[in-house]
Scaffold this active site. Structure first.
Site, short mmCIF file in Angstrom:
data_model
loop_
_atom_site.label_atom_id
_atom_site.label_comp_id
_atom_site.label_asym_id
_atom_site.label_seq_id
_atom_site.Cartn_x
_atom_site.Cartn_y
_atom_site.Cartn_z
N CYS A 53 0.81 -1.23 0.00
CA CYS A 53 0.00 0.00 0.00
C CYS A 53 0.84 1.28 0.00
CB CYS A 53 -0.96 0.00 1.18
SG CYS A 53 -2.27 -1.20 1.00
N HIS A 62 -3.12 7.49 3.31
CA HIS A 62 -3.56 6.20 2.75
C HIS A 62 -4.90 5.84 3.40
CE1 HIS A 62 -3.72 2.18 1.33
NE2 HIS A 62 -3.40 1.62 2.48
N ASN A 95 -10.23 0.50 0.71
CA ASN A 95 -8.78 0.55 0.51
C ASN A 95 -8.45 0.03 -0.89
OD1 ASN A 95 -6.02 0.22 0.48
ND2 ASN A 95 -5.89 -0.78 2.48
C1 LIG Z 1 -9.52 -5.44 10.27
C2 LIG Z 1 -9.98 -4.44 11.31
C3 LIG Z 1 -11.03 -3.53 10.70
C4 LIG Z 1 -10.61 -5.20 12.45
O1 LIG Z 1 -11.01 -4.28 13.45
P1 LIG Z 1 -10.64 -4.55 14.98
O2 LIG Z 1 -11.26 -3.47 15.75
O3 LIG Z 1 -9.14 -4.70 15.05
O4 LIG Z 1 -11.38 -5.90 15.27
P2 LIG Z 1 -10.77 -7.28 15.74
O5 LIG Z 1 -10.00 -7.92 14.63
O6 LIG Z 1 -10.09 -7.08 17.06
O7 LIG Z 1 -12.09 -8.07 15.95
C5 LIG Z 1 -13.09 -7.66 16.89
C6 LIG Z 1 -14.24 -8.63 16.80
O8 LIG Z 1 -14.95 -8.41 15.55
C7 LIG Z 1 -15.01 -9.63 14.82
N1 LIG Z 1 -14.94 -9.32 13.40
C8 LIG Z 1 -13.84 -9.30 12.60
N2 LIG Z 1 -14.19 -8.96 11.36
C9 LIG Z 1 -15.52 -8.75 11.38
C10 LIG Z 1 -16.44 -8.35 10.40
N3 LIG Z 1 -16.09 -8.09 9.11
N4 LIG Z 1 -17.74 -8.20 10.76
C11 LIG Z 1 -18.12 -8.44 12.01
N5 LIG Z 1 -17.29 -8.82 12.98
C12 LIG Z 1 -16.00 -8.96 12.66
C13 LIG Z 1 -13.84 -10.44 15.30
O9 LIG Z 1 -14.05 -11.81 15.08
C14 LIG Z 1 -13.81 -10.09 16.76
O10 LIG Z 1 -14.80 -10.82 17.43
P3 LIG Z 1 -14.53 -11.38 18.92
O11 LIG Z 1 -14.31 -10.14 19.75
O12 LIG Z 1 -15.80 -12.12 19.21
O13 LIG Z 1 -13.34 -12.24 18.80
C15 LIG Z 1 -8.81 -3.59 11.86
O14 LIG Z 1 -7.99 -4.41 12.65
C16 LIG Z 1 -8.00 -2.97 10.80
O15 LIG Z 1 -8.45 -2.13 10.06
N6 LIG Z 1 -6.71 -3.34 10.74
C17 LIG Z 1 -5.82 -2.78 9.76
C18 LIG Z 1 -6.06 -3.47 8.48
C19 LIG Z 1 -5.47 -2.72 7.33
O16 LIG Z 1 -5.42 -1.52 7.34
N7 LIG Z 1 -5.01 -3.46 6.32
C20 LIG Z 1 -4.48 -2.90 5.14
C21 LIG Z 1 -3.11 -2.38 5.38
S1 LIG Z 1 -2.61 -1.35 4.09
#
Ligand SMILES: CC(C)(COP(=O)(O)OP(=O)(O)OC[C@H]1O[C@@H](n2cnc3c(N)ncnc32)[C@H](O)[C@@H]1OP(=O)(O)O)[C@@H](O)C(=O)NCCC(=O)NCCS
Length: 346
Positions: free
Chosen positions: A133, A273, A303
């Site tokens: 990215c 980004h 993204n």
């Molecule tokens: C992926 C992302 C949105 C997840 O958000 P988060 O707040 O970290 O959430 P978590 O992964 O801790 O998950 C929290 C809960 O939501 C759940 N969950 C994950 N994805 C889900 C979805 N799409 N819908 C609903 N629930 C979801 C998880 O299973 C977890 O459940 P639990 O608490 O029962 O275990 C976030 O981590 C993120 O944006 N990370 C960066 C990713 C990124 O930018 N990637 C590209 C890089 S260039």
């Protein structure tokens, strides 16, 4: 005469630096495909819901490139053609095409070459740049070096990704985030004090386990097994990537300000980004800048990987004024990250 020529070419870098040649963006153009993938449609594909996606990421919808045999180049060509038209540029005058992508049409030849052939950039050489990215940001720095050296006059930089080709629509951790899109900028020389003023680029291969696509490269070439194991899709450990991104994207954005004695008031806009609205907000907070200066379009496109920065500049191009101090910041798989300080030139 020959003595003078050789003296001149040896010292051209020195002379250019002292004449203050900088690379300026002289035009920006985006392209997104028509098909809109909404959160409601994703709710039918994986266990998720609109409220969760919006509150955790800020994304409402993303674009998807549909159609058999259409790769990332399709979007890039469209963005480049429109950019050349808009800037009244003859494609035959382009010296270099850099294509930042993680989803090239093919492993080789470079997508940059396919783009060059399609737009009629007859004299240009081209190559692809892969820094996940951060690719477009790295491309803006590397493209600028060719201009600053005095060697080239017109560099076409395009970021394009058909993320839908490497996203597993059974994996709710990734499929809610990514979309397809492209954006291009034209880089040209300027001696009036505008353009790319400074940059910070970093990478750390220890991040490789947290955001990657396992198969399809030389380590795990495609086999029936890799396909059955769904290893040709992007995988991420979201919360590790999130923590890394908040710390590092914010860190380099602030660093590029401090290195150039820029206060929050001096910065006209942050072009971040677009990976997660919470990461964008944390970056702005660390820089101390108000939300009115933070450019966001993640709600519409998600993204788009190498498309985010040019699509964002394209969406807000009408707001930019000549002389605006703009900070661009990005992070991505690798890990890779960086920030650029530029003075808008038109
Ligand atoms: C992926 C992302 C949105 C997840 O958000 P988060 O707040 O970290 O959430 P978590 O992964 O801790 O998950 C929290 C809960 O939501 C759940 N969950 C994950 N994805 C889900 C979805 N799409 N819908 C609903 N629930 C979801 C998880 O299973 C977890 O459940 P639990 O608490 O029962 O275990 C976030 O981590 C993120 O944006 N990370 C960066 C990713 C990124 O930018 N990637 C590209 C890089 S260039």
């Amino acid at each position: 005469m020959r003595i003078f020529d050789s003296y001149f070419s040896k010292n051209i870098d020195f002379i250019n630096k002292n004449m203050g040649i900088r690379a300026v963006i002289t035009g920006v153009q985006g392209y997104v495909p028509d098909y809109i993938l909404t959160n409601a449609e994703l709710e039918k594909m994986v266990e998720t819901n609109d409220e969760w996606i919006v509150s955790r990421t800020g994304i409402h919808e993303r674009r998807i490139l549909k159609g058999e045999g259409k790769g990332s180049s399709v979007m890039a060509i469209e963005a480049c053609r429109q950019l050349l038209e808009k800037t009244n540029t003859d494609p035959a005058d382009i010296d270099l095409i850099i294509c930042a992508t993680v989803t090239p049409d093919m492993v080789f030849p470079a997508t940059a070459n396919l783009i060059g052939a399609a737009i009629g950039a007859k004299k240009a050489f081209g190559y692809d740049l892969q820094a996940a990215c951060s690719g477009f940001l790295y491309g803006l720095v590397t493209g600028s070096q060719f201009i600053e050296s005095g060697r080239y006059k017109k560099v076409l930089l395009v970021g394009t990704d058909k993320m839908s080709s490497i996203i597993d629509y059974q994996d709710r951790a990734t499929c809610i985030i990514f979309g397809d899109g492209a954006g291009a900028v034209l880089l040209e020389p300027n001696t009036e004090g505008f353009g790319v003023m400074d940059f910070v680029l970093q990478s750390d291969g220890n991040g490789a386990d947290y955001l990657y696509m396992k198969a399809g490269g030389s380590r795990y070439p495609p086999t029936l097994e890799t396909v059955q194991n769904r290893e040709h899709y992007a995988r991420q450990d979201g919360s590790t990537v999130f923590k890394f991104a908040v710390k590092n994207m914010a860190g380099v954005a602030k660093e590029v300000m401090d290195r150039n004695n820029l206060t929050a008031e001096d910065v006209a806009y942050l072009v971040p980004h677009q990976a997660n609205l919470r990461i964008i907000n944390a970056t702005a907070e660390h820089m101390g800048i108000g939300s009115e200066k933070v450019l966001v379009n993640i709600h519409r496109y998600g993204n788009t990987t190498n498309g985010t920065l040019p699509l964002c500049m394209w969406d807000f191009e009408k707001d930019f004024k000549k002389g605006d101090n703009i900070v661009l910041a990005a992070f991505g798989g690798g890990f890779t990250w960086g920030a650029i300080y530029l003075k808008w030139a038109y």
